[in-house]
Write an enzyme that holds these catalytic residues in place. Structure first.
Site, PDB file in Angstrom:
ATOM      1  N   ASP A  51       3.044  -4.676   5.098  1.00 49.08           N
ATOM      2  CA  ASP A  51       3.317  -6.059   5.467  1.00 49.08           C
ATOM      3  C   ASP A  51       2.066  -6.927   5.598  1.00 49.08           C
ATOM      4  O   ASP A  51       2.066  -7.919   6.310  1.00 49.08           O
ATOM      5  CB  ASP A  51       4.093  -6.099   6.777  1.00 49.08           C
ATOM      6  CG  ASP A  51       3.330  -5.406   7.907  1.00 49.08           C
ATOM      7  OD1 ASP A  51       2.152  -5.041   7.711  1.00 49.08           O
ATOM      8  OD2 ASP A  51       3.906  -5.223   8.991  1.00 49.08           O
ATOM      9  N   HIS A  88      -0.086  -3.553   8.229  1.00 49.11           N
ATOM     10  CA  HIS A  88       0.192  -2.144   8.479  1.00 49.11           C
ATOM     11  C   HIS A  88       0.427  -1.394   7.165  1.00 49.11           C
ATOM     12  O   HIS A  88       0.890  -1.980   6.194  1.00 49.11           O
ATOM     13  CB  HIS A  88       1.425  -2.021   9.380  1.00 49.11           C
ATOM     14  CG  HIS A  88       1.337  -2.870  10.602  1.00 49.11           C
ATOM     15  ND1 HIS A  88       1.955  -4.097  10.703  1.00 49.11           N
ATOM     16  CD2 HIS A  88       0.663  -2.678  11.764  1.00 49.11           C
ATOM     17  CE1 HIS A  88       1.687  -4.628  11.893  1.00 49.11           C
ATOM     18  NE2 HIS A  88       0.893  -3.794  12.548  1.00 49.11           N
ATOM     19  N   SER A 145      -0.826  -0.873  16.936  1.00 51.73           N
ATOM     20  CA  SER A 145       0.340  -0.821  16.049  1.00 51.73           C
ATOM     21  C   SER A 145       0.242   0.254  14.978  1.00 51.73           C
ATOM     22  O   SER A 145       1.261   0.641  14.401  1.00 51.73           O
ATOM     23  CB  SER A 145       0.554  -2.182  15.378  1.00 51.73           C
ATOM     24  OG  SER A 145      -0.580  -2.557  14.625  1.00 51.73           O
TER      25      SER A 145
END
Length: 388
Positions: free
Chosen positions: A352, A355, A54
């Protein structure tokens, strides 16, 4: 008096030696400058092929398992962008530095553009092959091995379609076959493997699990080399013990918190992973003498920012902008929970709790592209040629 005679007798030797040394330094410096010269004609990457999780996913998971919704993407794109951040990721800033467009996710079927590369990274991906335990822990099956298979398919299909194409319009979105060996191959993966280990076993049990993961990582590089890749930009893993999601879920015990509030034992695992990765990359350099393998110390770049957060205008590194203890910003539930999103994401390192924010990614990118965190220390825009 004897000392004075000695000085007079040898007074010209020093300058002569100095002249020789000066000439040598000038010549050596000139050769280094020529070696890394940045010319638009012969030192430009035509494409980037990225593999990861991610931290560099630009839309694979969003296209496959459900769209990544707002407020993700709000800062730069002003709409959902497939990225788990408010804006651009490190891979986006790397592409911009090389004057290339943002990478299209390989799995995104709508308006794909692969002329300048493709992104195979997928949120939740691991280096280790997928199994039931990983599925139960919330990780996805798009492992590094699968991403490599996707690259091989892109390469094979490109050659087929290029040979069959009768018009330039058909070719316009495809990679140029001869560019595949000239492209930059970036890898940023490993955080999820460590996350899985640290949350499913005791910390002292994790270290023995690292070597098999490093072996898998090395096999991926070898496979890409066999497919023709020659320029590699390899990120190590960041300070996982500083991720707010883990600090909140596993509050550090007395003596296990550093000066920034991070979990020391978790970061030590990340450092061990990075040490083993760096050693293996060094071994691969001797094996692939015609390749350039740049090992990028993302850990140090990120930890520098975390340690000096206030200096650069950020709030505490353990705070995050999007979500709270009940709502995770990467879930669709956050769409209607605007009260759980901060007003100014640029003040936060973490977007968040997992990330990084665009502001943090931008700061880190500015520090790594000049080669100061790379081994060997070669700027990104000079890496298209192997040094003499």
């Amino acid at each position: 008096m004897d000392c004075l005679r000695s000085i007079r007798k040898n007074r010209w030797k020093g300058p002569r030696k100095l002249k020789k040394i000066t000439v040598l330094v000038v010549v050596t410096s000139f050769l280094l400058i020529v070696s890394f010269a940045d010319t638009s004609d012969d030192c430009r990457f035509p494409a980037i092929y990225n593999f990861g999780d991610s931290n560099s996913d630009t839309g694979s998971v969003s296209a496959t398992f459900g769209r990544v919704t707002l407020p993700n993407g709000r800062t730069f794109f002003g709409k959902p962008s497939g990225r788990y951040s408010d804006g651009r990721l490190l891979i986006d800033f790397i592409a911009q530095k090389l004057e290339l467009p943002f990478l299209s996710a390989y799995l995104d079927a709508l308006q794909p553009y692969f002329r300048n590369g493709a992104n195979f990274a997928a949120a939740g991906s691991t280096i280790q092959p997928f199994d039931v335990k990983l599925l139960e822990a919330g990780f996805n099956p798009l492992t590094l091995n699968i991403q490599l298979s996707q690259y091989e398919q892109l390469k094979d299909r490109t050659n087929e379609l290029y040979n069959q194409a009768k018009t330039s319009k058909i070719k316009s979105n495809l990679p140029i076959p001869e560019d595949l060996s000239k492209a930059l191959y970036t890898l940023d993966i490993g955080q999820n493997d460590l996350h899985f280990f640290l949350t499913t076993m005791k910390v002292d049990q994790v270290k023995p699990s690292i070597p098999p993961i490093i072996n898998q990582f090395a096999l991926a590089i070898e496979k890409l080399y066999q497919e023709g890749a020659r320029k590699f930009w390899i990120h190590n893993t960041g300070p996982i013990g500083c991720l707010p999601v883990l600090v909140i879920a596993y509050p550090p015990k007395p003596g296990d918190a550093d000066q920034n509030g991070c979990i020391k034992s978790f970061n030590e695992i990340a450092q061990e992973f990075n040490k083993q990765l760096k050693d293996r990359v060094s071994e691969l350099r001797t094996q692939f003498e015609d390749a350039l393998l740049l090992y990028v110390d993302i850990y140090s770049a990120k930890y520098t920012l975390i340690s000096e957060a206030n200096k650069y205008g950020f709030v505490s590194p353990i705070e995050y902008c999007c979500g709270d203890h009940d709502i995770n910003c990467w879930n669709t539930a956050i769409v209607n929970a605007t009260n759980a999103v901060c007003k100014d994401a640029s003040k936060y390192i973490s977007w968040d709790s997992v990330h990084y924010s665009e502001a943090a990614n931008h700061w880190i990118a500015n520090r790594i592209v000049d080669g100061s965190f790379s081994d060997p220390s070669i700027p990104l825009n000079k890496a298209c040629r192997k040094p003499l």
